[in-house]
Design an enzyme around this catalytic site. Structure first.
Site, PDB file in Angstrom:
ATOM      1  N   ASN A  35      49.611   2.425  27.983  1.00 31.74           N
ATOM      2  CA  ASN A  35      50.228   3.670  27.509  1.00 31.74           C
ATOM      3  C   ASN A  35      51.733   3.487  27.307  1.00 31.74           C
ATOM      4  O   ASN A  35      52.518   4.415  27.544  1.00 31.74           O
ATOM      5  CB  ASN A  35      49.963   4.803  28.518  1.00 31.74           C
ATOM      6  CG  ASN A  35      50.240   6.163  27.917  1.00 31.74           C
ATOM      7  OD1 ASN A  35      49.979   6.406  26.736  1.00 31.74           O
ATOM      8  ND2 ASN A  35      50.796   7.077  28.707  1.00 31.74           N
ATOM      9  N   SER A 124      51.503  13.716  42.701  1.00 30.06           N
ATOM     10  CA  SER A 124      51.768  14.787  41.749  1.00 30.06           C
ATOM     11  C   SER A 124      51.590  16.145  42.401  1.00 30.06           C
ATOM     12  O   SER A 124      50.783  16.305  43.332  1.00 30.06           O
ATOM     13  CB  SER A 124      50.768  14.648  40.595  1.00 30.06           C
ATOM     14  OG  SER A 124      50.697  15.835  39.860  1.00 30.06           O
ATOM     15  N   TYR A 148      41.862  13.697  37.412  1.00 28.83           N
ATOM     16  CA  TYR A 148      43.184  13.054  37.562  1.00 28.83           C
ATOM     17  C   TYR A 148      43.802  13.444  38.912  1.00 28.83           C
ATOM     18  O   TYR A 148      44.233  12.588  39.695  1.00 28.83           O
ATOM     19  CB  TYR A 148      44.115  13.464  36.411  1.00 28.83           C
ATOM     20  CG  TYR A 148      45.560  13.149  36.692  1.00 28.83           C
ATOM     21  CD1 TYR A 148      46.015  11.829  36.708  1.00 28.83           C
ATOM     22  CD2 TYR A 148      46.487  14.168  36.967  1.00 28.83           C
ATOM     23  CE1 TYR A 148      47.339  11.534  36.990  1.00 28.83           C
ATOM     24  CE2 TYR A 148      47.813  13.875  37.247  1.00 28.83           C
ATOM     25  CZ  TYR A 148      48.237  12.561  37.258  1.00 28.83           C
ATOM     26  OH  TYR A 148      49.552  12.268  37.552  1.00 28.83           O
ATOM     27  N   LYS A 152      44.803  11.279  42.637  1.00 31.24           N
ATOM     28  CA  LYS A 152      46.067  11.311  43.402  1.00 31.24           C
ATOM     29  C   LYS A 152      45.784  11.706  44.844  1.00 31.24           C
ATOM     30  O   LYS A 152      46.316  11.119  45.782  1.00 31.24           O
ATOM     31  CB  LYS A 152      47.058  12.283  42.755  1.00 31.24           C
ATOM     32  CG  LYS A 152      47.531  11.871  41.386  1.00 31.24           C
ATOM     33  CD  LYS A 152      48.377  10.609  41.440  1.00 31.24           C
ATOM     34  CE  LYS A 152      48.751  10.088  40.078  1.00 31.24           C
ATOM     35  NZ  LYS A 152      49.348   8.761  40.110  1.00 31.24           N
TER      36      LYS A 152
END
Ligand code: NAD
Ligand code: UDP
Length: 332
Positions: A35, A124, A148, A152
């Protein structure tokens, strides 16, 4: 001191690499460029006028990663490498679990093998799910609403377990709020491929007339003007938070968790208005329905990072809006 930066060609990793080099640390970057682009590595060197080695590799590849540890005499790790798109993680959960969990486990194994004791991990604010109380403290209940965020949360859990088994480690978990902006050189910044998901990259493209308008996802939330509220933080402030975390890891053994946010929430409409004013541009928008899985408001209580790391965010929302746009204009 030699720091391994995984995912250092990415948005936050590249800004942190710049701040590390400016602060006198030596670095090595590993990134598989899934990315990001190789040009970022040259830009980091150009901005800092310093040299370092870059290895294009997947952190999951333990053998190659081990070679880097041995060759580069790594002493501490800052681990950014991960996939990060919430929407894609819902559509392709296995891709996210595989990349984010496996690469972290490989990294921890290679660290163990080389007797490396210090790691800073990019977590996050999404581990707080839909928070029960605002501002959010580190002690708030953890709950996630997408794969996602789950990665985390799981990695935090893995780090806690690894620390329990190996109590001479320094593990620092940083929970980022919403990073935006760019380095003041405007040579590195956020430039997602395709149509952006996040607010600021979307606003920037609308201002730059690459997209004709912004869809604002709902104006019926229980917030100051009905639009979603988030804690936007300048990426350079965030990068400096990693330097402070490294100082902490060099001083103290233990596992520590810090929110990195400003402590102030801004609504989508406030973001649009500030962006228009600071950059003297128009950002046409339409109010549309709420985005699935969105929450009304999310902002940090950053007082623990202030107390224990001596870190506070210093850049204003105006700085963030200006720098985000300058990066894109300078890129053209
Ligand atoms: P980014 O995608 O710009 O950077 C991540 C980098 O990691 C990319 O350069 C990518 O090529 C690389 N990478 C991914 N998987 C890899 C692998 N297996 N091996 C080697 N390299 C790999 O993302 P970012 O915004 O800089 O985010 C950095 C970290 O911060 C991520 O862990 C992300 O989850 C976390 N985070 C980001 C935000 C945000 O809004 N940007 C918010 C909270 C947390
Ligand atoms: N948002 C929006 N339009 C967009 C992208 C985002 O209205 O095209 C809103 C979103 O609903 C949220 C805020 O902007 O209230 C921040 O969204 P982002 O995806 O950047 O961050 P996150 O929701 O993951 O914190």
């Amino acid at each position: 001191m030699k720091i391994l930066v995984t995912g250092g060609a990415g948005y936050i990793g590249s800004h942190t690499a710049v701040e590390l080099l400016k602060a006198g640390y030596e670095i090595t970057i590993v990134d598989n460029l899934s990315n990001s682009s190789i040009d970022v590595i040259d830009s980091i060197k150009e901005i800092t006028n310093k040299d370092f080695n870059f290895y294009e590799l997947d952190v999951k590849d333990e053998d190659k990663l081990n070679e880097v540890f041995v060759k580069e005499n790594i002493e501490a790790v800052i681990h950014f490498a991960a996939f990060k798109a919430v929407g894609e993680s819902v559509e392709k959960p296995l891709k996210y679990y595989e990349n984010n969990l496996e690469n972290t486990i490989s990294l921890l194994k290679v660290m163990q093998k080389n007797n490396i004791k210090k790691i800073i991990f990019s977590s996050s604010a999404c581990v707080y799910g839909d928070p029960e109380e605002l501002p959010i403290k580190e002690t708030a209940k953890l709950t996630t609403t997408n794969p996602y965020g789950a990665t985390k949360h799981m990695i935090e859990r893995i780090l806690k377990d690894v620390y329990k088994a190996e109590t001479d480690l320094s593990v620092i978990i940083l929970r980022y709020f919403n990073p935006i902006g760019s380095d003041s050189s405007y040579k590195i910044g956020e430039n997602p491929k395709g149509i952006p998901n996040n607010l600021m990259p979307f606003i920037v493209r609308v201002a730059n007339r690459e997209i004709d308008h912004l869809n604002i996802f709902g104006d019926d939330y229980d917030t100051k003007d009905g639009t979603g509220v988030r804690d936007y933080i300048h990426v350079t402030d965030l990068a400096i938070g990693h330097i402070k975390a490294l100082e902490k890891a060099n001083k103290d053994i233990g596992i520590f968790v810090y929110n990195l946010g400003t402590g102030t929430g801004y609504s989508v409409l406030e973001m649009v208005k500030t962006f228009e004013k600071v950059n003297n541009v128009k950002v046409p928008y339409e109010i549309t329905k709420r985005r699935d899985g969105d929450i009304a408001a999310c902002y940090a209580d950053p007082s623990l990072a202030k107390e224990e790391l001596g870190w506070v965010a210093t850049k204003t929302l105006e700085d963030m809006c200006y720098d985000s746009y300058q990066y894109i204009i300078n890129r053209k």
